[in-house]
Design a protein around this motif. Sequence first.
Motif, PDB file in Angstrom:
ATOM      1  N   MET A 183      41.592  39.907  44.999  1.00 42.97           N
ATOM      2  CA  MET A 183      41.142  41.143  45.722  1.00 42.97           C
ATOM      3  C   MET A 183      39.788  40.822  46.319  1.00 42.97           C
ATOM      4  O   MET A 183      39.257  39.709  46.146  1.00 42.97           O
ATOM      5  N   THR A 184      39.156  42.068  46.612  1.00 42.99           N
ATOM      6  CA  THR A 184      38.079  41.731  47.201  1.00 42.99           C
ATOM      7  C   THR A 184      36.751  41.835  46.765  1.00 42.99           C
ATOM      8  O   THR A 184      35.766  41.327  46.810  1.00 42.99           O
ATOM      9  N   GLY A 185      37.096  42.017  45.200  1.00 39.64           N
ATOM     10  CA  GLY A 185      35.846  41.882  44.299  1.00 39.64           C
ATOM     11  C   GLY A 185      35.204  43.520  44.088  1.00 39.64           C
ATOM     12  O   GLY A 185      34.722  43.858  43.289  1.00 39.64           O
ATOM     13  N   LEU A 186      35.730  44.486  45.123  1.00 41.41           N
ATOM     14  CA  LEU A 186      35.429  45.750  45.060  1.00 41.41           C
ATOM     15  C   LEU A 186      36.784  46.395  44.285  1.00 41.41           C
ATOM     16  O   LEU A 186      37.845  45.918  44.311  1.00 41.41           O
ATOM     17  N   PRO A 187      36.555  47.619  43.743  1.00 45.24           N
ATOM     18  CA  PRO A 187      37.736  48.404  43.320  1.00 45.24           C
ATOM     19  C   PRO A 187      38.656  48.697  44.338  1.00 45.24           C
ATOM     20  O   PRO A 187      38.257  49.057  45.413  1.00 45.24           O
ATOM     21  N   GLU A 188      39.773  48.333  44.236  1.00 39.61           N
ATOM     22  CA  GLU A 188      40.923  48.538  45.328  1.00 39.61           C
ATOM     23  C   GLU A 188      41.635  49.652  44.884  1.00 39.61           C
ATOM     24  O   GLU A 188      41.969  49.875  43.654  1.00 39.61           O
ATOM     25  N   PRO A 189      41.929  50.611  45.903  1.00 35.85           N
ATOM     26  CA  PRO A 189      42.959  51.747  45.591  1.00 35.85           C
ATOM     27  C   PRO A 189      44.157  51.130  45.340  1.00 35.85           C
ATOM     28  O   PRO A 189      44.554  50.120  45.842  1.00 35.85           O
ATOM     29  N   ILE A 190      45.270  51.909  44.821  1.00 36.89           N
ATOM     30  CA  ILE A 190      46.624  51.542  44.857  1.00 36.89           C
ATOM     31  C   ILE A 190      47.549  52.815  45.388  1.00 36.89           C
ATOM     32  O   ILE A 190      46.894  53.911  45.407  1.00 36.89           O
ATOM     33  N   SER A 191      48.659  52.255  45.665  1.00 37.67           N
ATOM     34  CA  SER A 191      49.574  53.355  46.457  1.00 37.67           C
ATOM     35  C   SER A 191      50.060  54.210  45.504  1.00 37.67           C
ATOM     36  O   SER A 191      50.094  54.108  44.207  1.00 37.67           O
ATOM     37  N   PRO A 206      48.633  34.453  47.632  1.00 39.25           N
ATOM     38  CA  PRO A 206      47.298  33.964  48.247  1.00 39.25           C
ATOM     39  C   PRO A 206      47.240  34.503  49.498  1.00 39.25           C
ATOM     40  O   PRO A 206      45.825  34.696  50.029  1.00 39.25           O
ATOM     41  N   LEU A 207      48.281  34.747  50.260  1.00 36.25           N
ATOM     42  CA  LEU A 207      48.062  35.700  51.463  1.00 36.25           C
ATOM     43  C   LEU A 207      47.519  36.734  51.471  1.00 36.25           C
ATOM     44  O   LEU A 207      46.686  37.491  52.044  1.00 36.25           O
ATOM     45  N   GLY A 208      48.257  37.789  50.363  1.00 34.60           N
ATOM     46  CA  GLY A 208      47.476  39.119  50.365  1.00 34.60           C
ATOM     47  C   GLY A 208      45.817  39.190  49.733  1.00 34.60           C
ATOM     48  O   GLY A 208      45.360  39.904  50.536  1.00 34.60           O
ATOM     49  N   ARG A 209      45.692  38.108  49.070  1.00 30.04           N
ATOM     50  CA  ARG A 209      44.072  38.245  48.855  1.00 30.04           C
ATOM     51  C   ARG A 209      43.125  37.763  50.041  1.00 30.04           C
ATOM     52  O   ARG A 209      42.181  38.253  50.296  1.00 30.04           O
ATOM     53  N   ALA A 210      43.736  36.960  50.869  1.00 25.58           N
ATOM     54  CA  ALA A 210      43.157  36.416  52.088  1.00 25.58           C
ATOM     55  C   ALA A 210      42.958  37.417  53.168  1.00 25.58           C
ATOM     56  O   ALA A 210      41.963  37.841  53.704  1.00 25.58           O
ATOM     57  N   LEU A 211      43.922  38.406  53.256  1.00 24.04           N
ATOM     58  CA  LEU A 211      44.103  39.615  54.030  1.00 24.04           C
ATOM     59  C   LEU A 211      43.312  40.783  53.576  1.00 24.04           C
ATOM     60  O   LEU A 211      42.670  41.474  54.610  1.00 24.04           O
ATOM     61  N   LEU A 212      42.889  40.803  52.417  1.00 21.75           N
ATOM     62  CA  LEU A 212      42.173  42.069  51.962  1.00 21.75           C
ATOM     63  C   LEU A 212      40.699  41.969  52.623  1.00 21.75           C
ATOM     64  O   LEU A 212      39.979  40.992  52.438  1.00 21.75           O
TER      65      LEU A 212
END
Length: 160
Positions: free
Chosen positions: A1-9, A123-129
Amino acid sequence: MTGLPEPISPAARTALEQELATLRTERETVAATLRGTDADSPGDLADQADELQRATEAARLDSRIAVIEARLAQAAAAAPPAPGVVGVGSTVTVRFSDGATRSVHLGEIADAADNALVTADSPLGRALLGHGAGETVSYRTPGGPASAVVVSVGAPPAPA
């Protein structure tokens, strides 16, 4: 993830809450079978092996429960991504290096029924965040390095 807290759906939150409830029920069942005896107590080796297996299962359940609780707490503290920035729940159109364009939904929990889903920890998901339209992202695949251009970022789809 981005290292920051990520919201979830909302759907991912519901799925995690359901999994958490199931795990807690399983944990209670396993805990009820644990005797809490010490290694010096009499009993055959099969009983001791069963007890060890139940204790191992309890530890596995405790670990998964802790991960889910932490994820739910982190998501509660997170703000949604800024407009135009990829975050969990975003719909993203990407153009791959071979010229193919594909719209994907960035989610947290794998869903076999959603062919457009890319999990945020892939891998793609982490890259896109955290990226926006026009940016190129690089990621690693089993076949080697890959890249894609973010064509557009949309809001999460409306709940059905």
